[in-house]
Design a protein around this motif. Structure first.
Motif, mmCIF file in Angstrom:
data_model
loop_
_atom_site.group_PDB
_atom_site.id
_atom_site.type_symbol
_atom_site.label_atom_id
_atom_site.label_comp_id
_atom_site.label_asym_id
_atom_site.label_seq_id
_atom_site.Cartn_x
_atom_site.Cartn_y
_atom_site.Cartn_z
ATOM 1 N N LEU A 153 0.841 -1.191 0.000
ATOM 2 C CA LEU A 153 0.000 0.000 0.000
ATOM 3 C C LEU A 153 0.881 1.248 0.000
ATOM 4 N N PRO A 154 0.346 2.383 -0.487
ATOM 5 C CA PRO A 154 1.138 3.615 -0.461
ATOM 6 C C PRO A 154 1.399 4.087 0.964
ATOM 7 N N VAL A 155 2.613 4.540 1.199
ATOM 8 C CA VAL A 155 3.024 5.042 2.509
ATOM 9 C C VAL A 155 3.268 6.542 2.380
ATOM 10 N N LEU A 156 2.620 7.327 3.238
ATOM 11 C CA LEU A 156 2.659 8.776 3.152
ATOM 12 C C LEU A 156 3.504 9.365 4.275
ATOM 13 N N LEU A 157 3.976 10.593 4.054
ATOM 14 C CA LEU A 157 4.740 11.319 5.063
ATOM 15 C C LEU A 157 3.813 12.263 5.815
ATOM 16 N N SER A 158 3.883 12.263 7.139
ATOM 17 C CA SER A 158 3.115 13.190 7.957
ATOM 18 C C SER A 158 3.903 14.485 8.134
ATOM 19 N N GLY A 159 3.380 15.564 7.596
ATOM 20 C CA GLY A 159 4.021 16.866 7.753
ATOM 21 C C GLY A 159 5.449 16.876 7.270
ATOM 22 N N ALA A 160 6.353 17.367 8.128
ATOM 23 C CA ALA A 160 7.772 17.416 7.806
ATOM 24 C C ALA A 160 8.514 16.181 8.294
ATOM 25 N N GLY A 161 7.761 15.156 8.737
ATOM 26 C CA GLY A 161 8.378 13.928 9.195
ATOM 27 C C GLY A 161 8.777 14.003 10.663
#
Length: 259
Positions: A197-205
């Motif tokens: 599944l696609p993995v997303l970044l939260s904010g600036a990490g």
């Protein structure tokens, strides 16, 4: 929280009795999840109530913006919102209060919180330096417009899940975050291979996250990954192990299961 109270005290410009706060942190520190900003927003409201201040919402939001760009969102009591400018323009997309945005809050989330965070200021500075025109719209702008349209269309649960593949690459901070925190691309690749599944970044990490149809599905994914983290095939990073949290938008971090 102390800065928030001090900011409100300075604005009042009159003698006020001392206040004490008790804080129990449940959102991981320095994870790019807005924990500090939500604490600041809560502190502003608590201090205003304790001091008996009659302060209108726009003024409170301005004080919050002086503390951090994410604070006005947490003051707005929006389940879902479009936030623009430096965080000072907040438009609720699903009403206000506990009942708003209920379908979206039933989504499951799997968070992968890794150590080794770079400063948020450094990540934003890298983004600004990379842009030929300051403040020009980035890659996130078109997908943001589509996401907002779908969220306002009345089915936020389906909108977020359906657009996850596009949202994966819509965070303009990713290239700089990946350069400053070189473990992130390795971790994202390992998670995507394991989960499909696609993995997303939260904010600036540095937190990465995956969207699931339900908290149960997120918990099952956490259990699968937990064994691989123990084996060292996922999450073997120079700064330390990855913390996995299965939760939901409704319950935020508090009742989530961790590994």
């Amino acid at each position: 929280m102390l800065r928030a109270a001090a900011t409100l005290r300075a604005w009042a410009d009159r003698p006020l009795r001392p206040l004490g706060f008790t804080l129990r942190k449940r959102i991981p520190v320095a994870a790019g999840l807005g924990g500090g900003s939500s604490d600041a927003a809560a502190a502003l409201r608590l201090a205003a109530a304790a001091w008996g201040m009659a302060i209108d919402e726009p003024r409170l939001a301005r004080l919050g913006a002086a503390l951090g760009s994410d604070v006005p969102f947490f003051l707005a009591d929006c389940a879902l919102a479009l936030v623009e400018g430096r965080g000072d323009r907040v438009r609720c997309l699903a009403g206000r209060g506990a009942a708003a945005g209920a379908p979206a809050r039933s989504l499951g989330l799997l968070l992968a919180c890794s150590p080794g965070k770079s400063s948020t200021a450094a990540v934003f500075a890298g983004l600004a330096a990379a842009r030929a025109v300051p403040d020009a719209p980035g890659a996130a702008s078109p997908i943001t417009d589509r996401l907002v349209a779908r969220l306002e269309g009345g089915d936020p649960h389906r909108a977020l899940l359906g657009l996850a593949p596009e949202l994966r690459d819509a965070n303009d901070l990713w290239p700089t975050a990946a350069r400053l925190m070189p473990h992130l691309p390795r971790l994202r690749g390992a998670l995507e291979r394991a989960l499909g599944l696609p993995v997303l970044l939260s904010g600036a990490g540095p937190t990465l996250f995956v969207l699931y149809p339900s908290p149960t599905a997120a918990e099952e994914a956490r259990r699968v990954l937990r064994g691989r983290v123990a084996e060292g095939t996922v999450g073997a990073l120079p700064h330390g192990p990855v913390r996995l949290i299965a939760t939901s938008l409704e319950h935020a971090i508090a009742p989530g299961r961790t590994a």
